[in-house]
Design a protein around this motif. Structure first.
Motif, PDB file in Angstrom:
ATOM      1  N   GLY A 140      17.047  -1.033 109.812  1.00 54.78           N
ATOM      2  CA  GLY A 140      18.054  -0.593 108.843  1.00 54.78           C
ATOM      3  C   GLY A 140      19.449  -1.015 109.273  1.00 54.78           C
ATOM      4  N   PHE A 141      19.754  -0.851 110.573  1.00 52.07           N
ATOM      5  CA  PHE A 141      21.044  -1.303 111.099  1.00 52.07           C
ATOM      6  C   PHE A 141      21.197  -2.807 110.915  1.00 52.07           C
ATOM      7  N   LEU A 142      20.104  -3.522 111.161  1.00 52.37           N
ATOM      8  CA  LEU A 142      20.144  -4.985 111.081  1.00 52.37           C
ATOM      9  C   LEU A 142      20.465  -5.443 109.661  1.00 52.37           C
ATOM     10  N   ARG A 143      19.889  -4.782 108.670  1.00 49.57           N
ATOM     11  CA  ARG A 143      20.193  -5.130 107.278  1.00 49.57           C
ATOM     12  C   ARG A 143      21.673  -4.969 106.993  1.00 49.57           C
ATOM     13  N   GLU A 144      22.256  -3.863 107.486  1.00 55.62           N
ATOM     14  CA  GLU A 144      23.679  -3.618 107.245  1.00 55.62           C
ATOM     15  C   GLU A 144      24.541  -4.622 107.994  1.00 55.62           C
ATOM     16  N   ALA A 145      24.159  -4.953 109.226  1.00 57.40           N
ATOM     17  CA  ALA A 145      24.920  -5.922 110.015  1.00 57.40           C
ATOM     18  C   ALA A 145      24.940  -7.280 109.319  1.00 57.40           C
ATOM     19  N   LYS A 146      23.811  -7.667 108.731  1.00 54.63           N
ATOM     20  CA  LYS A 146      23.755  -8.933 108.006  1.00 54.63           C
ATOM     21  C   LYS A 146      24.601  -8.865 106.746  1.00 54.63           C
ATOM     22  N   TYR A 147      24.574  -7.730 106.061  1.00 57.51           N
ATOM     23  CA  TYR A 147      25.367  -7.587 104.838  1.00 57.51           C
ATOM     24  C   TYR A 147      26.852  -7.715 105.137  1.00 57.51           C
ATOM     25  N   ALA A 156      22.847  -8.906 118.749  1.00 54.43           N
ATOM     26  CA  ALA A 156      22.573  -7.802 119.670  1.00 54.43           C
ATOM     27  C   ALA A 156      21.413  -6.949 119.180  1.00 54.43           C
ATOM     28  N   LEU A 157      21.350  -6.689 117.882  1.00 57.03           N
ATOM     29  CA  LEU A 157      20.263  -5.889 117.325  1.00 57.03           C
ATOM     30  C   LEU A 157      18.930  -6.637 117.411  1.00 57.03           C
ATOM     31  N   GLY A 158      18.975  -7.955 117.218  1.00 54.40           N
ATOM     32  CA  GLY A 158      17.755  -8.741 117.352  1.00 54.40           C
ATOM     33  C   GLY A 158      17.186  -8.634 118.756  1.00 54.40           C
ATOM     34  N   SER A 159      18.064  -8.710 119.759  1.00 53.75           N
ATOM     35  CA  SER A 159      17.618  -8.581 121.153  1.00 53.75           C
ATOM     36  C   SER A 159      17.068  -7.191 121.420  1.00 53.75           C
TER      37      SER A 159
END
Length: 306
Positions: A140-147, A156-159
């Motif tokens: 969920g964080f990753l979706r927002e970071a990409k947006y 960082a979230l991918g790692s």
């Protein structure tokens, strides 16, 4: 008579020179006119930008993100100028349509996740260590970071996801069923025969056939995929395959290693990875530290895959 002819020739030469000069002058005038028009257009565009420039009254910005209220500084929102928030609050854009009656700015995104986005803007990547170790939450964080186009946070979230979501060797053994017998994957005509490699991508045996095998953001360090025959398309996306081994494998369909870590990943004695019937991709993956056998490396380089 010869004197007259000479005068005519001279006059003709002068006339031609005048015509050529007039043509050059016209061409120069046309070029100057075009430049003036371009400058005028740029000025009009600049005036439009100036007219639309949004003036922030004070350095504290109130936000309404999906119904959740936040207050932060303008400098925090513009910390990364190329991000969506950096561009949005740069002052170069008219934000009147986003402005609420109470003076806050509405952003139609998940308000709960935005707290972590804001903390990242304030403290940088070190805040990632405080994020919950939940795959669902981190995605969920990753979706927002990409947006919000926060590339550093996306990385960082991918790692972190790869650290949290670990695939074990037992998972591989369980997911890829023994290939010594025949299996009807969907209860119908899709029958798979055992081969010399001993294992195959046999998901949900006697239930439903799998169209593709996909792993995303997985920690697959050191896993052995040796002697597996992949009959379904295989996609490994943002996976850490450091030290993993693909030896004596057979690929019978498309395969993709996308944004994967391939440090010391071994590829040897592989069948079907480079063919005309299906595709192979290493998009975004650094292959310079992967260990390909000589024949495979030559084939992949010839096919411009690495």
């Amino acid at each position: 008579m010869s004197s007259l002819n000479c005068d005519i020739d001279t006059a003709t030469g002068i006339f031609k020179q005048v015509v050529q000069q007039v043509a050059k002058d016209r061409q120069q005038l046309e070029e100057d006119r075009k430049k003036c028009e371009e400058e005028k257009q740029k000025w009009e565009e600049e005036k439009t930008k100036i007219n639309k420039t949004f003036v922030f009254h004070g350095q504290v910005i109130d936000l309404n993100v999906g119904g959740t209220r936040y207050s932060t500084s303008l400098s925090t929102l513009t910390k990364y100028p190329e991000s969506m928030l950096g561009v949005m609050f740069s002052g170069r854009h008219d934000l009147e349509t986003m402005k609420c009656n109470d003076g806050s700015f509405f952003i139609d995104r998940d308000g709960t996740h935005f707290r972590h986005v804001l903390n990242y803007l304030r403290d940088g990547e070190e805040v990632v260590d405080s994020f919950p170790r939940s795959v669902e939450v981190l995605l969920g964080f990753l979706r927002e970071a990409k947006y919000y186009q926060l590339d550093g946070l996306v990385t960082a979230l991918g790692s972190l996801l790869r650290e949290v979501d670990t695939i074990t060797q037992n998972d591989i053994v369980t997911n890829f069923k023994p290939f010594s017998n025949q299996y009807s994957v969907d209860g119908g005509s899709n029958v798979y025969h055992g081969g010399r490699h001993g294992y195959g991508a046999m998901f949900n045996v006697n239930s439903h056939s799998v169209q593709a095998v996909v792993y995303k953001h997985k920690n697959m360090r050191g896993l052995s995929f040796n002697a597996i025959r992949f009959d379904h398309p295989l996609s490994l996306v943002s996976c850490d395959l450091t030290g993993a081994s693909f030896m004596s494998c057979s690929f019978g369909s498309d395969v993709a290693f996308v944004d994967c870590v391939l440090d010391d990943t071994k590829f040897s004695n592989i069948n079907g990875l480079v063919t005309n019937s299906h595709s192979v991709s290493f998009t975004g993956s650094k292959t310079d530290k992967a260990k390909f056998d000589a024949n495979l490396q030559a084939a992949l380089q010839s096919a411009k895959k690495i």
